[in-house]
Structure formats: C-alpha cells, structure tokens
Design an enzyme around this catalytic site. Structure first.
Site, short mmCIF file in Angstrom:
data_model
loop_
_atom_site.label_atom_id
_atom_site.label_comp_id
_atom_site.label_asym_id
_atom_site.label_seq_id
_atom_site.Cartn_x
_atom_site.Cartn_y
_atom_site.Cartn_z
N LYS A 17 0.84 -1.21 0.00
CA LYS A 17 0.00 0.00 0.00
C LYS A 17 0.88 1.26 0.00
CE LYS A 17 -1.90 -1.42 3.74
NZ LYS A 17 -1.73 -2.73 4.31
N ARG A 91 -10.22 0.29 8.77
CA ARG A 91 -9.78 -1.10 8.79
C ARG A 91 -10.84 -2.00 9.41
NH1 ARG A 91 -4.21 -0.54 8.99
NH2 ARG A 91 -2.90 -2.23 9.61
N ARG A 130 12.08 -6.58 4.86
CA ARG A 130 11.80 -5.13 4.79
C ARG A 130 12.64 -4.33 5.78
NH1 ARG A 130 5.71 -2.98 4.99
NH2 ARG A 130 5.63 -3.89 7.07
N ARG A 163 10.88 -2.51 11.53
CA ARG A 163 9.71 -2.07 12.30
C ARG A 163 9.50 -3.03 13.46
NH1 ARG A 163 4.68 -0.76 8.34
NH2 ARG A 163 3.65 -2.09 9.86
N ARG A 174 -1.10 -9.75 12.82
CA ARG A 174 -1.56 -8.75 11.85
C ARG A 174 -2.35 -9.42 10.73
NH1 ARG A 174 4.06 -6.41 10.59
NH2 ARG A 174 3.10 -4.97 9.11
P1 ATP Z 1 2.16 -2.63 6.11
O1 ATP Z 1 2.97 -3.70 6.77
O2 ATP Z 1 2.04 -2.84 4.64
O3 ATP Z 1 2.52 -1.24 6.51
P2 ATP Z 1 0.09 -2.94 8.02
O4 ATP Z 1 -1.34 -2.83 7.64
O5 ATP Z 1 0.46 -4.13 8.82
O6 ATP Z 1 0.73 -2.86 6.61
P3 ATP Z 1 0.18 -0.28 9.20
O7 ATP Z 1 -1.02 0.12 8.41
O8 ATP Z 1 1.37 0.58 9.17
O9 ATP Z 1 0.71 -1.73 8.81
O10 ATP Z 1 -0.29 -0.47 10.70
C1 ATP Z 1 0.61 -0.86 11.71
C2 ATP Z 1 -0.15 -1.06 13.00
O11 ATP Z 1 -0.76 0.19 13.40
C3 ATP Z 1 -1.31 -2.05 12.94
O12 ATP Z 1 -0.90 -3.39 13.14
C4 ATP Z 1 -2.18 -1.54 14.10
O13 ATP Z 1 -1.66 -1.92 15.34
C5 ATP Z 1 -2.04 -0.03 13.98
N1 ATP Z 1 -3.08 0.55 13.10
C6 ATP Z 1 -2.87 1.22 11.94
N2 ATP Z 1 -4.04 1.60 11.38
C7 ATP Z 1 -5.01 1.18 12.21
C8 ATP Z 1 -6.43 1.24 12.19
N3 ATP Z 1 -7.09 1.83 11.18
N4 ATP Z 1 -7.11 0.68 13.22
C9 ATP Z 1 -6.48 0.08 14.23
N5 ATP Z 1 -5.14 -0.04 14.31
C10 ATP Z 1 -4.40 0.50 13.32
#
Ligand code: ATP
Length: 221
Positions: A17, A91, A130, A163, A174
């Site tokens: 994304k 989400r 990553r 991360r 996740r």
């Molecule tokens: P990527 O690894 O591609 O960045 P991801 O979806 O695992 O995707 P992030 O979107 O950066 O990673 O989110 C990291 C963490 O931040 C999530 O695991 C969660 O704990 C928190 N988080 C981010 N957005 C939300 C949301 N909309 N609602 C709840 N928690 C969130």
C-alpha cells in the site's frame, strides 16, 4: 485529474500500500496521503501519550482501539483538499461507518476502494526482508529494492531499521486481524459499488492497473 479521487487502499500487511501510494504521489503531485500506521509511528517516535498507548498494540500486531485512531485520522483528513489516498484506515466496519458519517456531510466520502490482493507467501517473505527509514517512511527490500548503500537511506544516508511489528509473532497477529476485519469492510464498499480488486505478486504488475483504475474514475461522468 477531472473528478477528485478519494481512494482507500486495502490490503494485507506488506501488500505494498505504501509503495503504491508513493508511486501515485509522483504521478499526481496534487494528491495527498494519510497513512494511519505512519501517524501512529510518528507519535511513537515523538514519545507522546498516544504513541505510548498505541505501541503496546502495534508491537503485538493488534489493532489499536477504534476511537483512538479515528480521532487522529479525522484530524489529518480535515486539513486536506479534495483528492487523497487513505492507507490503513478504515480497517474495521465501525471505522468505515464513522468515516462515512464524518465525510458525507462534507460531500467528500471515499469514491474508490482498491484491494491489493497479494498471496500470503509473497507478503511474508517481503516483510521478513523489509527495512524502513523511520523519518520518511521509505521502505527497502533485501531482494528487489536494495538501498544504494547497505543499511542506509538513499536520500538522507540515515540508518535503516526494522519495524517493531515486522517479526513472526506480530506478523501472524496482523494477518489474523486482517482476515477477521476485511470481509465485512469489503462487503460494505462492494454494496456501495466502489470496490475493485487488483491481484498480482509485484508492485510493478499492480501499479499500471491501479493507475488505469484511478484515471478511469477521474474521467467518470
Ligand atoms: P504494512 O505492513 O504494509 O505497513 P500494516 O497494515 O500491517 O501494513 P500499518 O497500516 O502501518 O501496517 O499499521 C501498523 C499497526 O498500526 C497495525 O498493526 C495496528 O496496530 C495499527 N493501526 C494502523 N491503522 C489502524 C487502524 N485503522 N485501526 C487500528 N489499528 C491500526
């Protein structure tokens, strides 16, 4: 661009994304982006109260509470103009409903949702490889997107880090969270007639299709 684009990118962790967003920003300089993960990580880096609270959830790969993230994202969204990309929010179905209630009176609801469908085997190896530059959110990969100098960001030469949630256990959580929350979310946007799925193993395959989808939306009568 003719019509404003208010795009939500959906996809499992590591689906790309962030990478697709950066490519789109290069193509459309007027486009802005809001990444809920980046906002939370910024709070963690700044040592804020919100950051301390959020990091307990993030490092375990669990979702932070809806109210907390909703407040933060709305604050950012209200500073933006007409066209934007949302990455990581909404989400859950509750977040999607809250967002729609917030945006509909402003006549600015999401008008396009694109799900990036990338096989789990691909995303797990991507995340294991990553590296990120925390200040900018730029990401690198040991195989297909190496930094010019190992361990350093190409632009600032600052160190790259892992991360806190890019480890096996947090990753499993996740993915589980994603599987549990995505079906109702997708159904919600499917019912609104704005959901498109793009499948592919690499960002290079996905990007041209994403671009066409956006251009088509922007030209829609
Ligand atoms: P990527 O690894 O591609 O960045 P991801 O979806 O695992 O995707 P992030 O979107 O950066 O990673 O989110 C990291 C963490 O931040 C999530 O695991 C969660 O704990 C928190 N988080 C981010 N957005 C939300 C949301 N909309 N609602 C709840 N928690 C969130």
């Amino acid at each position: 661009m003719l019509n404003p684009i208010r795009l939500l990118l959906l996809g499992p962790p590591g689906a790309g994304k962030g990478t697709q967003t950066l490519k789109l920003l290069k193509q459309f300089p007027n486009l802005k982006t809001v990444s809920s993960g980046d906002i939370l990580r910024q709070h963690i880096r700044n040592g804020t109260r919100i950051g301390t609270l959020a990091s307990q959830y993030i490092k375990q790969g669990k979702l932070v509470p809806d109210e907390l993230i909703t407040k933060l994202v709305f604050k950012h969204l209200s500073t933006l103009n007409d066209s934007w990309i949302l990455d990581g929010y909404p989400r859950t179905l509750t977040q999607a409903q809250n967002l729609s209630q917030f945006l509909t009176p402003l006549d600015r609801d999401i008008n396009l949702v694109v799900e990036l469908a990338v096989p789990e085997s691909v995303i797990i190896s991507r995340i294991e490889e990553r590296w990120v530059h925390p200040a900018s959110g730029r990401t690198y990969n040991d195989t297909y997107n190496k930094p010019k100098v190992a361990g350093l960001d190409d632009i600032t030469s600052e160190p790259l880090v892992k991360r806190s949630d890019d480890n096996k256990l947090a990753m499993q959580n996740r993915l589980e969270e994603y599987r549990a929350t995505t079906s109702p979310l997708k159904q919600y946007y499917k019912d609104k007639g704005i959901l498109t799925t793009i499948s592919g193993d690499s960002s290079d395959v996905i990007f041209p299709i994403l671009l066409d989808t956006i251009l088509e939306k922007s030209r829609e009568a």
